[in-house]
Design a protein around this motif. Structure first.
Motif, PDB file in Angstrom:
ATOM      1  N   LEU A   1      -0.435  13.452 -11.538  1.00  0.00           N
ATOM      2  CA  LEU A   1      -0.111  14.681 -11.048  1.00  0.00           C
ATOM      3  C   LEU A   1      -0.616  15.788 -12.185  1.00  0.00           C
ATOM      4  O   LEU A   1      -1.381  16.797 -11.718  1.00  0.00           O
ATOM      5  CB  LEU A   1       1.309  14.873 -10.703  1.00  0.00           C
ATOM      6  CG  LEU A   1       1.537  14.131  -9.478  1.00  0.00           C
ATOM      7  CD1 LEU A   1       3.150  14.333  -9.292  1.00  0.00           C
ATOM      8  CD2 LEU A   1       0.900  14.464  -8.159  1.00  0.00           C
ATOM      9  N   LEU A   2      -0.549  15.426 -13.521  1.00  0.00           N
ATOM     10  CA  LEU A   2      -0.740  16.283 -14.748  1.00  0.00           C
ATOM     11  C   LEU A   2      -2.446  16.511 -14.415  1.00  0.00           C
ATOM     12  O   LEU A   2      -2.869  17.663 -14.641  1.00  0.00           O
ATOM     13  CB  LEU A   2      -0.473  15.799 -15.636  1.00  0.00           C
ATOM     14  CG  LEU A   2       1.007  15.671 -16.162  1.00  0.00           C
ATOM     15  CD1 LEU A   2       1.500  15.037 -17.334  1.00  0.00           C
ATOM     16  CD2 LEU A   2       1.493  17.243 -16.100  1.00  0.00           C
TER      17      LEU A   2
ATOM     18  N   LEU B   1       5.876  23.595  -9.214  1.00  0.00           N
ATOM     19  CA  LEU B   1       6.215  22.461 -10.095  1.00  0.00           C
ATOM     20  C   LEU B   1       7.485  21.975  -9.664  1.00  0.00           C
ATOM     21  O   LEU B   1       7.857  20.744 -10.263  1.00  0.00           O
ATOM     22  CB  LEU B   1       6.160  23.168 -11.536  1.00  0.00           C
ATOM     23  CG  LEU B   1       4.835  23.603 -12.153  1.00  0.00           C
ATOM     24  CD1 LEU B   1       4.874  23.980 -13.402  1.00  0.00           C
ATOM     25  CD2 LEU B   1       3.706  22.563 -11.805  1.00  0.00           C
ATOM     26  N   ASP B   2       8.161  22.514  -9.025  1.00  0.00           N
ATOM     27  CA  ASP B   2       9.412  21.960  -8.548  1.00  0.00           C
ATOM     28  C   ASP B   2       9.192  20.522  -7.790  1.00  0.00           C
ATOM     29  O   ASP B   2      10.155  19.830  -7.645  1.00  0.00           O
ATOM     30  CB  ASP B   2      10.287  22.801  -7.341  1.00  0.00           C
ATOM     31  CG  ASP B   2      11.555  22.232  -6.809  1.00  0.00           C
ATOM     32  OD1 ASP B   2      12.451  22.258  -7.780  1.00  0.00           O
ATOM     33  OD2 ASP B   2      11.794  22.200  -5.605  1.00  0.00           O
TER      34      ASP B   2
ATOM     35  N   ILE C   1       5.723  20.678 -20.596  1.00  0.00           N
ATOM     36  CA  ILE C   1       6.225  19.409 -20.233  1.00  0.00           C
ATOM     37  C   ILE C   1       5.611  18.506 -21.167  1.00  0.00           C
ATOM     38  O   ILE C   1       4.473  18.481 -21.608  1.00  0.00           O
ATOM     39  CB  ILE C   1       5.417  18.881 -18.732  1.00  0.00           C
ATOM     40  CG1 ILE C   1       6.149  19.683 -17.832  1.00  0.00           C
ATOM     41  CG2 ILE C   1       5.781  17.564 -18.792  1.00  0.00           C
ATOM     42  CD1 ILE C   1       5.516  19.431 -16.184  1.00  0.00           C
ATOM     43  N   MET C   2       6.545  17.534 -22.018  1.00  0.00           N
ATOM     44  CA  MET C   2       6.413  16.557 -22.983  1.00  0.00           C
ATOM     45  C   MET C   2       6.072  15.223 -22.175  1.00  0.00           C
ATOM     46  O   MET C   2       6.940  14.774 -21.400  1.00  0.00           O
ATOM     47  CB  MET C   2       7.278  16.633 -23.831  1.00  0.00           C
ATOM     48  CG  MET C   2       6.779  15.773 -25.344  1.00  0.00           C
ATOM     49  SD  MET C   2       8.398  14.856 -25.913  1.00  0.00           S
ATOM     50  CE  MET C   2       8.587  13.675 -24.791  1.00  0.00           C
TER      51      MET C   2
ATOM     52  N   SER D   1       9.165  11.264 -20.353  1.00  0.00           N
ATOM     53  CA  SER D   1       8.708  12.458 -20.150  1.00  0.00           C
ATOM     54  C   SER D   1       9.928  13.477 -20.021  1.00  0.00           C
ATOM     55  O   SER D   1      10.961  13.107 -19.708  1.00  0.00           O
ATOM     56  CB  SER D   1       8.011  12.628 -18.770  1.00  0.00           C
ATOM     57  OG  SER D   1       7.067  11.800 -18.793  1.00  0.00           O
ATOM     58  N   VAL D   2       9.884  14.657 -20.524  1.00  0.00           N
ATOM     59  CA  VAL D   2      10.520  15.710 -20.648  1.00  0.00           C
ATOM     60  C   VAL D   2      10.169  16.863 -19.965  1.00  0.00           C
ATOM     61  O   VAL D   2       8.974  17.415 -20.140  1.00  0.00           O
ATOM     62  CB  VAL D   2      11.044  16.060 -21.965  1.00  0.00           C
ATOM     63  CG1 VAL D   2      12.176  17.129 -21.985  1.00  0.00           C
ATOM     64  CG2 VAL D   2      11.561  15.163 -22.893  1.00  0.00           C
ATOM     65  N   LEU D   3      10.905  17.175 -19.108  1.00  0.00           N
ATOM     66  CA  LEU D   3      10.331  18.410 -17.792  1.00  0.00           C
ATOM     67  C   LEU D   3      11.389  19.503 -17.949  1.00  0.00           C
ATOM     68  O   LEU D   3      12.712  19.092 -17.297  1.00  0.00           O
ATOM     69  CB  LEU D   3      10.294  17.899 -16.581  1.00  0.00           C
ATOM     70  CG  LEU D   3       9.385  16.661 -16.281  1.00  0.00           C
ATOM     71  CD1 LEU D   3       9.743  15.260 -16.548  1.00  0.00           C
ATOM     72  CD2 LEU D   3       8.618  17.309 -15.082  1.00  0.00           C
ATOM     73  N   PRO D   4      11.491  20.482 -18.977  1.00  0.00           N
ATOM     74  CA  PRO D   4      12.583  21.615 -19.052  1.00  0.00           C
ATOM     75  C   PRO D   4      12.802  21.806 -17.635  1.00  0.00           C
ATOM     76  O   PRO D   4      12.013  22.281 -16.628  1.00  0.00           O
ATOM     77  CB  PRO D   4      11.856  22.474 -19.818  1.00  0.00           C
ATOM     78  CG  PRO D   4      10.706  22.008 -20.546  1.00  0.00           C
ATOM     79  CD  PRO D   4      10.191  20.882 -19.614  1.00  0.00           C
ATOM     80  N   ALA D   5      14.044  22.264 -17.497  1.00  0.00           N
ATOM     81  CA  ALA D   5      14.605  22.832 -16.090  1.00  0.00           C
ATOM     82  C   ALA D   5      13.667  24.209 -15.619  1.00  0.00           C
ATOM     83  O   ALA D   5      13.425  24.555 -14.442  1.00  0.00           O
ATOM     84  CB  ALA D   5      15.945  23.209 -16.135  1.00  0.00           C
TER      85      ALA D   5
END
Length: 185
Positions: free
Chosen positions: A125-126, A111-112, A172-173, A100-104
């Motif tokens: 959660l998604l 979403l924190d 989010i990927m 998973s990639v969660l951009p800053a």
């Protein structure tokens, strides 16, 4: 907090293809329904394993994502993301490798909380978020060694999928590779 280092797996970028452009005849019939299913993979795995499901966190670190991931998420070349790699286990066997990639820039406000998932499944959660939408899948085939499968389990390739989720407009990927032990039937 988090270490800054490169991933141990997926050294080369897979050749991801839009699922509408991917010839369905190229997909094994038994795997096609799993690859193209739009429901929660986590929920499906929990069901078919009769609750014998757990998440093994391989790592979770801040990194600059791969080029194709940055493009999919609309990130710049120097934008950081929280990279999370896990194995989803059913019946104490690793069935799915997930990255998973969660951009800053996505980890703000409510979403924190995604920064501290630990061994909780991101998929749960998604799919319980009322503000979630999902783009169409991309499909790929990767060598088993690219996701750390033992040499004894390596074959001619593993099928995977990825998609971009939007949570209140924040991308989010999630990519999922079905491992050799994957036997949901």
């Amino acid at each position: 907090m988090y270490a800054f280092q490169t991933s141990r797996f997926h050294k080369q970028e897979p050749n991801w293809l839009d699922c509408k452009k991917f010839p369905r005849s190229a997909l094994p019939a038994k795997d096609a329904r799993w690859l193209l299913d739009t429901g929660s993979l986590t929920a499906h795995l929990r069901r078919v394993s009769q609750g014998q499901f757990h998440v093994e966190v391989l790592f979770q670190r801040w990194q600059i994502p791969r080029l194709s991931e940055r493009r999919l998420l609309g990130m710049g070349d120097r934008d950081w993301g929280l990279i999370r790699e896990v194995r989803l286990h059913c019946h104490n066997e690793p069935w799915v490798y997930a990255r998973s990639v969660l951009p800053a820039t996505s980890l703000v406000g409510r979403l924190d909380r995604l920064r501290t998932l630990d061994n909780r499944p991101l998929g749960h959660l998604l799919f319980t978020d009322p503000h979630m939408s999902r783009d169409r899948y991309e499909i790929c085939r990767v060598p088993a060694m690219a996701v750390g499968a033992p040499e004894s389990e390596q074959n001619d390739g593993l099928w995977g999928r990825r998609s971009r989720f939007l949570l209140s407009g924040h991308p989010i990927m999630v990519s999922e590779i079905f491992l050799p032990a994957f036997r949901p039937w």
